[in-house]
Scaffold this motif. Structure first.
Motif, PDB file in Angstrom:
ATOM      1  N   MET A 156       0.851  -1.207   0.000  1.00 44.37           N
ATOM      2  CA  MET A 156       0.000   0.000   0.000  1.00 44.37           C
ATOM      3  C   MET A 156       0.885   1.255   0.000  1.00 44.37           C
ATOM      4  O   MET A 156       1.809   1.367   0.800  1.00 44.37           O
ATOM      5  CB  MET A 156      -0.902   0.010   1.237  1.00 44.37           C
ATOM      6  CG  MET A 156      -1.808   1.221   1.361  1.00 44.37           C
ATOM      7  SD  MET A 156      -3.121   1.263   0.115  1.00 44.37           S
ATOM      8  CE  MET A 156      -4.168  -0.075   0.649  1.00 44.37           C
ATOM      9  N   THR A 216       1.057   5.200   0.669  1.00 40.64           N
ATOM     10  CA  THR A 216       0.310   6.183   1.450  1.00 40.64           C
ATOM     11  C   THR A 216       0.803   7.590   1.164  1.00 40.64           C
ATOM     12  O   THR A 216       2.013   7.848   1.153  1.00 40.64           O
ATOM     13  CB  THR A 216       0.460   5.894   2.960  1.00 40.64           C
ATOM     14  OG1 THR A 216      -0.098   4.618   3.251  1.00 40.64           O
ATOM     15  CG2 THR A 216      -0.245   6.959   3.793  1.00 40.64           C
ATOM     16  N   ARG A 218       0.668  11.253   2.773  1.00 45.43           N
ATOM     17  CA  ARG A 218       0.300  12.026   3.955  1.00 45.43           C
ATOM     18  C   ARG A 218       0.085  13.479   3.562  1.00 45.43           C
ATOM     19  O   ARG A 218       0.881  14.046   2.803  1.00 45.43           O
ATOM     20  CB  ARG A 218       1.384  11.920   5.028  1.00 45.43           C
ATOM     21  CG  ARG A 218       1.290  10.651   5.844  1.00 45.43           C
ATOM     22  CD  ARG A 218       2.262  10.658   6.986  1.00 45.43           C
ATOM     23  NE  ARG A 218       3.637  10.612   6.518  1.00 45.43           N
ATOM     24  CZ  ARG A 218       4.694  10.670   7.305  1.00 45.43           C
ATOM     25  NH1 ARG A 218       4.541  10.829   8.598  1.00 45.43           N
ATOM     26  NH2 ARG A 218       5.914  10.594   6.809  1.00 45.43           N
ATOM     27  N   CYS A 273      -3.427   2.757  -3.133  1.00 53.25           N
ATOM     28  CA  CYS A 273      -2.975   3.980  -2.461  1.00 53.25           C
ATOM     29  C   CYS A 273      -4.024   4.437  -1.451  1.00 53.25           C
ATOM     30  O   CYS A 273      -5.228   4.238  -1.651  1.00 53.25           O
ATOM     31  CB  CYS A 273      -2.739   5.105  -3.465  1.00 53.25           C
ATOM     32  SG  CYS A 273      -1.444   4.752  -4.684  1.00 53.25           S
ATOM     33  N   ASP A 274      -3.568   5.034  -0.368  1.00 55.95           N
ATOM     34  CA  ASP A 274      -4.498   5.642   0.572  1.00 55.95           C
ATOM     35  C   ASP A 274      -3.920   6.963   1.086  1.00 55.95           C
ATOM     36  O   ASP A 274      -2.815   7.356   0.697  1.00 55.95           O
ATOM     37  CB  ASP A 274      -4.839   4.697   1.729  1.00 55.95           C
ATOM     38  CG  ASP A 274      -3.623   4.335   2.576  1.00 55.95           C
ATOM     39  OD1 ASP A 274      -2.526   4.874   2.334  1.00 55.95           O
ATOM     40  OD2 ASP A 274      -3.764   3.518   3.505  1.00 55.95           O
ATOM     41  N   VAL A 275      -4.685   7.652   1.933  1.00 56.51           N
ATOM     42  CA  VAL A 275      -4.321   8.995   2.383  1.00 56.51           C
ATOM     43  C   VAL A 275      -4.377   9.068   3.898  1.00 56.51           C
ATOM     44  O   VAL A 275      -5.362   8.632   4.517  1.00 56.51           O
ATOM     45  CB  VAL A 275      -5.266  10.063   1.786  1.00 56.51           C
ATOM     46  CG1 VAL A 275      -4.894  11.465   2.284  1.00 56.51           C
ATOM     47  CG2 VAL A 275      -5.226  10.015   0.258  1.00 56.51           C
ATOM     48  N   GLU A 276      -3.325   9.594   4.489  1.00 60.88           N
ATOM     49  CA  GLU A 276      -3.286   9.881   5.918  1.00 60.88           C
ATOM     50  C   GLU A 276      -3.153  11.381   6.124  1.00 60.88           C
ATOM     51  O   GLU A 276      -2.753  12.114   5.210  1.00 60.88           O
ATOM     52  CB  GLU A 276      -2.102   9.179   6.591  1.00 60.88           C
ATOM     53  CG  GLU A 276      -2.199   7.672   6.630  1.00 60.88           C
ATOM     54  CD  GLU A 276      -1.035   7.050   7.386  1.00 60.88           C
ATOM     55  OE1 GLU A 276      -0.141   7.813   7.821  1.00 60.88           O
ATOM     56  OE2 GLU A 276      -1.028   5.819   7.535  1.00 60.88           O
ATOM     57  N   SER A 319      -7.211   7.338   6.250  1.00 62.39           N
ATOM     58  CA  SER A 319      -6.736   6.070   6.802  1.00 62.39           C
ATOM     59  C   SER A 319      -6.020   6.234   8.143  1.00 62.39           C
ATOM     60  O   SER A 319      -5.810   5.253   8.860  1.00 62.39           O
ATOM     61  CB  SER A 319      -5.802   5.371   5.809  1.00 62.39           C
ATOM     62  OG  SER A 319      -4.644   6.149   5.587  1.00 62.39           O
TER      63      SER A 319
END
Length: 377
Positions: free
Chosen positions: A1, A3, A5, A38-41, A63
């Motif tokens: 994954m 990420t 930020r 992909c994800d977002v913090e 996330s």
């Protein structure tokens, strides 16, 4: 994954206004349009638990949300010197402002840092800000020049201005924002219009009395015989330094009741005021993007604006342009106002153009462009 930020501290009061909504809407769009895998913090200064929970709730599918060990003021002071930044500079990181953990890092390791420069006002119009704000912006830009892998700007006009201040080479990317997603009409618009006392016809402007915003020139225009006989409503603070809307109007000789300040409006009230305006006027100079124009376009308001380069780019050829600067600016504004108010055919054409131009700006496009920027680094 993978990420990304995002520094989301602008969402926490006392920082309010356009940067807060920009950060919220861009981050939401980054979450919605994240590529597969992909994800977002979020990354935020040290705030109390209630503030952190509010940010989480506004960003939905975030996330994770990391708090730094420093509060906002201390964090800004540290990061402008690169102190304590290395802990947060790994992986993909985007800052919706210049406030970012900018340190030396290895692109080959997958670490990428991008920042945002919304305007160059700290250099071109320093009197619009406190000395501390100007100093912070200049210090952060120096760090961005050394360590940022990409610099997002809202217009080519800002890119050109920024290139005269610092050489970023091919690291500059133009990615425009859009109108706030919370800018929606109230549930019962007619009732709210009565409560606000909105007249049948009116001009509306948005901004402070800071000289670069052109509101003082606009108020002066309303005192001229060539100005249309409808009121001007001003959205924004009633005062700037020793100036107030009332005393500026009095000194200009504006008839009582022809100019009125609405103060700061909720998103619903602003949407209502824009949707019913005879025309929206934005006479400022030294702008970076012209968000008020995009807001007015969203509700189909006929738009009158200055020839400031950023405003010309934001509006395209979809508004009525008035030459700013030099003698005679109030006179030119008064003539433009009269032209639009008295010519229903022109006003209708400008309203259609506004609706067309509004489609040029979307948070989906902004997010997809930012993800693409990181993919290209």
């Amino acid at each position: 994954m993978v990420t990304m930020r995002v520094v989301v501290d602008e969402m926490v009061p006392p920082v309010r206004g356009d940067l807060g909504s920009y950060t919220r809407d861009l981050t939401r769009a980054l979450i919605r349009h994240a590529p597969a895998g992909c994800d977002v913090e979020g990354l935020i200064a040290s705030h109390d638990d209630d503030a952190v929970e509010k940010v989480k709730s506004r960003l939905g599918a975030l996330s994770g949300l990391t708090k730094t060990t420093l509060r906002r003021r201390e964090l800004a002071a540290a990061w402008q010197m690169g102190v304590g930044a290395s802990s947060y500079a790994s992986g993909l990181l985007h800052a919706p402002t210049l406030l970012a953990p900018l340190v030396k890092h290895d692109l080959d390791s997958g670490s990428q840092t991008t920042v945002t420069v919304h305007d160059t006002l700290a250099w071109t119009h320093p009197k619009s800000f406190t000395p501390a704000t100007v100093a912070l912006q200049k210090a952060l830009l120096k760090r961005a020049k050394k360590h940022a892998d990409g610099v997002v700007v809202p217009t080519h006009a800002v890119a050109d201005q920024l290139s005269e201040i610092a050489d970023f080479g091919d690291r500059l990317r133009v990615i425009a924002g859009a109108a706030p997603t919370t800018l929606r009409l109230p549930v019962v618009p007619d009732q709210r219009a009565k409560e606000l006392g909105l007249p049948p016809q009116y001009l509306v402007a948005k901004g402070s009395l800071d000289p670069r915003r052109g509101i003082v020139d606009l108020i002066s225009a309303m005192a001229l015989p060539s100005a249309p006989d409808i009121p001007l409503l001003i959205v924004g603070p009633d005062s700037w330094g020793e100036l107030t809307i009332e005393n500026v109007a009095d000194e200009a000789g504006v008839t009582e009741g022809r100019v009125a300040g609405l103060g700061q409006l909720s998103d619903a009230d602003l949407a209502l005021v824009l949707s019913r305006a005879t025309a929206f006027v934005f006479p400022g100079v030294g702008e970076g993007f012209g968000l008020p124009l995009v807001e007015a376009f969203t509700f189909g308001a006929p738009v009158i604006h200055s020839d400031d380069p950023a405003l010309m780019e934001t509006a395209g050829e979809y508004g009525y342009v008035v030459e700013a600067g030099g003698p005679g600016y109030p006179e030119r504004l008064a003539e433009a106002l009269s032209d639009v108010v008295t010519d229903s055919e022109m006003r209708g054409r400008l309203a259609v153009l506004s609706q067309d131009r509004a489609h040029s700006f979307s948070w989906a496009s902004a997010a997809e462009s930012l993800w693409a920027l990181h993919a290209d680094l």
